[in-house]
Design a protein around this motif. Structure first.
Motif, PDB file in Angstrom:
ATOM      1  N   GLN A   1      43.193  42.787  42.449  1.00  6.44           N
ATOM      2  CA  GLN A   1      42.967  42.668  43.433  1.00  6.44           C
ATOM      3  C   GLN A   1      44.410  42.307  44.049  1.00  6.44           C
ATOM      4  OE1 GLN A   1      38.327  42.844  43.199  1.00  6.44           O
ATOM      5  NE2 GLN A   1      39.097  40.582  43.715  1.00  6.44           N
TER       6      GLN A   1
ATOM      7  N   LYS B   1      40.856  40.226  37.295  1.00  5.43           N
ATOM      8  CA  LYS B   1      40.043  42.043  38.797  1.00  5.43           C
ATOM      9  C   LYS B   1      40.923  40.486  39.487  1.00  5.43           C
ATOM     10  CE  LYS B   1      35.887  42.289  41.201  1.00  5.43           C
ATOM     11  NZ  LYS B   1      35.066  42.094  41.433  1.00  5.43           N
TER      12      LYS B   1
ATOM     13  N   ASP C   1      40.533  34.530  45.230  1.00  5.65           N
ATOM     14  CA  ASP C   1      41.072  34.735  44.559  1.00  5.65           C
ATOM     15  C   ASP C   1      42.530  33.983  44.053  1.00  5.65           C
ATOM     16  OD1 ASP C   1      39.518  36.714  43.556  1.00  5.65           O
ATOM     17  OD2 ASP C   1      41.086  38.593  44.870  1.00  5.65           O
TER      18      ASP C   1
ATOM     19  N   GLN D   1      43.987  44.177  47.592  1.00  2.00           N
ATOM     20  CA  GLN D   1      42.983  43.811  47.907  1.00  2.00           C
ATOM     21  C   GLN D   1      41.782  41.797  47.648  1.00  2.00           C
ATOM     22  OE1 GLN D   1      40.281  48.069  46.020  1.00  2.00           O
ATOM     23  NE2 GLN D   1      42.978  47.849  44.909  1.00  2.00           N
TER      24      GLN D   1
END
Length: 626
Positions: free
Chosen positions: A383, A379, A393, A388
């Motif tokens: 992202q 994920k 992250d 995003q």
């Protein structure tokens, strides 16, 4: 109308009685009828102890007795509830003296925070709670005990901390309660004699699942010559992890040499072919009562084998069969159950059911695969690549796989190649680490162009070496790399069902909501259950899935005792089916999946359907065949 053997048991009131009750043999009906016979003979219901395994079972039996007797109240309870009442009335215990399971959970959760990955904490808390209970009920030392996910020292720290926590609160837990009660019976002769005077008849249901402490309590209250009536099936003893010992039931005739044994060996639930294969299977166990297990129903019933390449392929086939049967009004969703050895095997099924909008419920909570750190990494990569990016992250994927990049050099920096390389220079990174950083930036730009989930994950696993990085992580943490690969392969299989990464992530949001609902909702729709959770239940049609070596029997079952319990679990699963039984296995060469030994033991060839006699012709195109 009782059968001859049921009637014999229902009128066996005095002395010591051992009732061996096979699956679907009407044992609950027999117990309730016996209780009514006792009342009709003038025996006071308050002089009877009626113990069963769960609160739900106790409440159901009490209701059935009240209805049958025309309104007479008969006490049925779990052994914990019985012991608690006695401790309250005799020694002044109250609810405030008993620690709640929720308090126990919170204490262990707090202890584990920061010591395990967030996705693993819930499972570890559950394991720790079960481990503490096992140690106490077996009266073992906590020093030598460890669970699947918790090492010896960590478990010992949890155990000691929990005991100190209770002592500080001046409380005991449910396991302590039985030990305290047992010890009171031993040390306080006046108390024991008081119970002898009050309780003249002891009945214990599900006796195959008692542990030594529970058995000691029942035996002491009944006395060496008392009236004790025990009912159970040694072939359905599947709670060894809770310290249950089937040997206690097997030794009942040694404990009470004058006892009579009655066999309820006729199954009124299942068709004949299902009973045939179940009996073939369980006869492979050596430590058991010999039985003449037979079916009352003379219909053959239908048994199919189902072969699939992957868990998702298996789930799709099952969904096709279910939808076909329901659309043709042969079955309703409530008539169907899908049973599995371990909870994680339900994930592909839940995913397909949600996608196909099939109503279902689960008997136990399942940890979502999307809570796993591996999905969290995927994920984060998505992202970042799709613009995003969220806080954290970049830190998450910097060294997934290892790039020898110091995390503190890139704090508070978002994905920006210029800024990252400048931070690398400020941190005086070695040339090879700087090259690794540049490669990462290149790869993330390459991921941006891969909108299809299969292409995205193939690039992440291959050129970016994420999969091989998992092997190094497993070696470093001394873990089995196959556990990581299983999660990864399930995610890849799920993702391949979608055309774009955006569609996949939108589906996951819906999936998570529906999965939580399925664990809480009423029992409506197809039931997804572990073998353990299915005990005592029945359905017209049952699918038993992933019947492969290392799954059932489970890979960690090694000793003869463990292997016999695995076989008993499978026996419980297949005897839940009334009319139709699907036996499903995987044949993927990649995972070296081998059909379970249970096929041969049941007398079934894994590559062809089987229904009763070998000369019965089955048309595979007819699906469920009903």
């Amino acid at each position: 109308m009782l059968s001859k053997e049921q009637e014999r048991a229902a009128y066996a009131i005095d002395g010591q009685v051992l009732v061996v009750a096979c699956p679907g043999s009407g044992k609950t009906t027999t117990i309730i009828q016996r209780a009514l016979n006792m009342v009709n003979r003038g025996i006071d219901p308050n002089s009877m102890i009626n113990i069963t395994f769960t609160k739900a079972a106790a409440e159901e039996m009490a209701k059935r007795f009240e209805k049958l007797s025309g309104g007479i109240k008969m006490p049925f309870s779990t052994i914990h509830a019985f012991c608690y009442r006695q401790l309250c009335s005799e020694y002044g215990y109250t609810q405030d003296d008993i620690i709640k399971e929720s308090e126990k959970w919170i204490y262990i959760l707090d202890h584990l925070k920061g010591k395990a990955a967030p996705a693993q904490v819930e499972d570890m808390v559950k394991e720790a709670m079960e481990g503490i209970s096992f140690v106490k009920n077996k009266e073992l030392s906590a020093k030598a005990f460890q669970t699947e996910k918790i090492d010896k020292q960590s478990f010992l720290d949890i155990f000691k901390g929990y005991e100190a926590y209770k002592e500080k609160l001046h409380k005991i837990d449910f396991d302590d309660m039985l030990i305290v009660f047992r010890d009171k019976l031993v040390s306080d002769k006046a108390f024991l004699e008081k119970l002898w005077k009050k309780y003249k008849y002891v009945t214990v249901d599900e006796f195959q699942d008692v542990n030594k402490i529970q058995a000691d309590i029942c035996y002491m209250i009944a006395g060496p010559e008392g009236n004790i009536f025990i009912v159970g099936d040694d072939d359905q003893s599947i709670y060894r992890f809770r310290a249950a010992e089937s040997k206690i039931m097997l030794d009942f005739e040694k404990t009470y040499p004058k006892c009579i044994r009655i066999d309820l060996d006729t199954n009124y639930r299942s068709c004949e072919s299902i009973i045939t294969i179940a009996d073939n299977l369980i006869q492979n166990n050596k430590t058991r009562f010999p039985k003449d297990f037979k079916a009352f129903r003379k219909e053959e019933g239908i048994i199919y084998t189902l072969k699939s390449e992957t868990g998702f392929d298996q789930a799709k086939k099952i969904v096709r069969e279910i939808k076909d049967a329901v659309s043709k009004k042969k079955l309703e969703y409530n008539d169907i159950a899908i049973l599995f050895r371990t909870n994680n095997l339900s994930l592909p099924l839940a995913a397909i059911f949600i996608k196909e909008n099939i109503p279902f419920y689960m008997t136990e909570r399942v940890a979502s695969i999307h809570q796993d750190p591996i999905f969290s990494d995927i994920k984060a990569y998505y992202q970042i690549a799709s613009g995003q990016e969220r806080r954290g992250d970049l830190q998450k994927i910097l060294n997934k796989p290892s790039r020898y990049l110091p995390a503190d050099a890139f704090l508070d920096i978002n994905f920006d190649e210029v800024k990252l390389l400048k931070a690398a220079d400020n941190a005086n990174l070695k040339p090879f680490a700087r090259e690794k950083l540049k490669d990462m930036c290149w790869d993330i730009r390459a991921l941006k162009d891969r909108k299809n989930p299969k292409e995205f994950l193939n690039y992440l696993m291959g050129p970016m070496e994420y999969r091989s990085g998992l092997k190094k992580t497993a070696e470093y943490l001394n873990k089995d790399v196959n556990e990581y690969y299983e999660v990864l392969d399930e995610l890849i299989a799920e993702a391949s069902e979608f055309k774009t990464m955006k569609e996949w992530f939108e589906y996951i949001e819906t999936y998570e909501v529906r999965l939580k609902e399925a664990s809480k909702k009423k029992k409506e729709g197809v039931c997804l259950s572990t073998f353990h959770g299915s005990k005592g239940l029945e359905w017209k049609c049952v699918f038993v899935i992933n019947i492969n070596e290392k799954v059932t029997p489970y890979v960690k079952a090694v000793t003869e005792e463990e292997l016999e319990e695995e076989r008993r679990m499978f026996y419980v699963a297949i005897t839940r089916a009334k009319d139709i039984l699907y036996l499903s296995y995987l044949s993927s060469m990649q995972k070296e999946s081998i059909p379970s030994r249970y096929f041969e033991e049941m007398g079934i060839e894994a590559d062809e359907p089987f229904a009763g006699e070998k000369d019965l012709k089955l048309d595979e195109n007819k699906g469920l065949g009903v």
